[in-house]
Design a protein around this motif. Sequence first.
Motif, PDB file in Angstrom:
ATOM      1  N   ASN A 235      14.462  -8.072  53.390  1.00 59.55           N
ATOM      2  CA  ASN A 235      13.590  -8.645  52.363  1.00 59.55           C
ATOM      3  C   ASN A 235      13.351 -10.133  52.586  1.00 59.55           C
ATOM      4  O   ASN A 235      12.212 -10.618  52.461  1.00 59.55           O
ATOM      5  CB  ASN A 235      14.200  -8.417  50.978  1.00 59.55           C
ATOM      6  N   LEU A 309       5.892  -5.045  52.518  1.00 54.98           N
ATOM      7  CA  LEU A 309       6.668  -4.558  51.378  1.00 54.98           C
ATOM      8  C   LEU A 309       5.710  -4.214  50.241  1.00 54.98           C
ATOM      9  O   LEU A 309       4.735  -4.932  49.998  1.00 54.98           O
ATOM     10  CB  LEU A 309       7.673  -5.625  50.951  1.00 54.98           C
ATOM     11  N   LYS A 311       5.452  -2.114  46.115  1.00 55.00           N
ATOM     12  CA  LYS A 311       6.146  -1.573  44.944  1.00 55.00           C
ATOM     13  C   LYS A 311       5.248  -0.530  44.288  1.00 55.00           C
ATOM     14  O   LYS A 311       4.026  -0.658  44.302  1.00 55.00           O
ATOM     15  CB  LYS A 311       6.492  -2.675  43.948  1.00 55.00           C
ATOM     16  N   ASN A 316       9.795   0.370  41.948  1.00 55.37           N
ATOM     17  CA  ASN A 316      10.584   0.723  43.122  1.00 55.37           C
ATOM     18  C   ASN A 316      10.018   0.034  44.364  1.00 55.37           C
ATOM     19  O   ASN A 316       8.804  -0.094  44.523  1.00 55.37           O
ATOM     20  CB  ASN A 316      10.566   2.239  43.348  1.00 55.37           C
ATOM     21  N   THR A 317      10.913  -0.368  45.266  1.00 52.07           N
ATOM     22  CA  THR A 317      10.537  -1.083  46.478  1.00 52.07           C
ATOM     23  C   THR A 317      10.358  -0.120  47.650  1.00 52.07           C
ATOM     24  O   THR A 317      11.157   0.806  47.832  1.00 52.07           O
ATOM     25  CB  THR A 317      11.599  -2.134  46.841  1.00 52.07           C
ATOM     26  N   TYR A 319       9.112  -0.169  52.005  1.00 53.08           N
ATOM     27  CA  TYR A 319       8.754  -0.947  53.176  1.00 53.08           C
ATOM     28  C   TYR A 319       7.537  -0.313  53.844  1.00 53.08           C
ATOM     29  O   TYR A 319       7.449   0.912  53.970  1.00 53.08           O
ATOM     30  CB  TYR A 319       9.919  -1.023  54.153  1.00 53.08           C
ATOM     31  N   SER A 341      10.910   4.161  51.088  1.00 49.25           N
ATOM     32  CA  SER A 341      11.621   3.614  49.929  1.00 49.25           C
ATOM     33  C   SER A 341      12.869   2.880  50.377  1.00 49.25           C
ATOM     34  O   SER A 341      13.441   3.153  51.443  1.00 49.25           O
ATOM     35  CB  SER A 341      11.991   4.726  48.946  1.00 49.25           C
ATOM     36  N   GLU A 342      13.305   1.948  49.536  1.00 52.87           N
ATOM     37  CA  GLU A 342      14.533   1.208  49.841  1.00 52.87           C
ATOM     38  C   GLU A 342      15.717   2.155  49.932  1.00 52.87           C
ATOM     39  O   GLU A 342      16.623   1.968  50.752  1.00 52.87           O
ATOM     40  CB  GLU A 342      14.781   0.145  48.773  1.00 52.87           C
TER      41      GLU A 342
END
Length: 370
Positions: A235, A309, A311, A316-317, A319, A341-342
């Motif tokens: 990040n 990146l 959301k 929710n994060t 990549y 997703s993370e």
Amino acid sequence: MKNKFSAVIFVLFIFFSHSQSYDFKTIIDLEATDVISQDKTGTCWSFSTSSFLESEIIRINGHKVDLSEMYNVRHTYINKSWNYIMRQGKAQFSEGGLAHDVINSISKHGFVPNTTYTGLLNESTKHDHSKLVDTLKKTLDNYIKEPGSFNWKKDVNAILDTYLGKNVSRFSYNDVQHTPISFMQQMGINPKDYVTITSFAHKPFYTNFILNIPDNFSNGLFFNVELNELTRIVNDALEKGFTIELDCDVSEKAFSSKYGLAIIPKEDIKIEDAFVNVSEEKTITQELRQQEFENFNTTDDHLMHITGLLKDQTGNTYYKVKNSWGKDSERVGNGGYIYMSEAYFKLKAISITLNKHALSKKILKKIRKP
């Protein structure tokens, strides 16, 4: 009647409030070259790392250049052949490799633009290495059976000439003569700037170790950090404008090229539904990550390139991950990118490779410590 109607409205409200199709908001989107296909090869490691280096060149000096994946593949096959011979065939010999194999290659041999070395011969437009690998392995196995019976290095180079084209030592780019090393230097790339980082509990954190995975034939070192540190590094790097090379497991039902998604939904959620609607994901711990690695549920499958990146509407994060499976097929979503997703990253990423200048002083100091 009124009570029944109210109950239906309530059920519909609950259903739609919990069934939301994905609505992504871009948070960071760093520049990268076009998505291309590795075709019928297992050389994702060169396609992704070349893409990573292309973004590095853009970041460093603004030049947009299409690097030759096959130039680095050629030199890596030679290194892999040496390893296989000296281990007397007691080693894996396949198309696979890792990001540090490209870094090792450019350290000694530099790199060249794709127009200089395409690795395509006889008017071919797509790569296919199935016969190449078989031919190389048979030659090496014959030498191991009768050591000293012929010059295997000469034969390996001849095979590579036949399938990929003769090697290149000088070329012209924008009317300027270059060697592969001088071209790399002009593009601003220093191979010593790149480090590989992972997170596994079977080795001490904040130390270097050789990760024992099949494609690590060159015994590359990995710097080990805690899992939360690994995501923080990614990040922070993206926020600073650095893209990241990614090695991960893609042999999961929760990884879909068609939907352009990689997620880890909870056990009671059908994966088909999770690809369509935002769903709750598992909580990923260091212990679960280690367990999945040791029971071979997480394997070293594929390398890609993290360039941004996003959301979703619930916060929710994800990549933005550039893949090398093309972008024009109906089976490829998000223009050839995977929104990972993370949670998926934390569970299924094997390692990352990035420029050390993207790291905090604290982490960089620990990496340098002998």
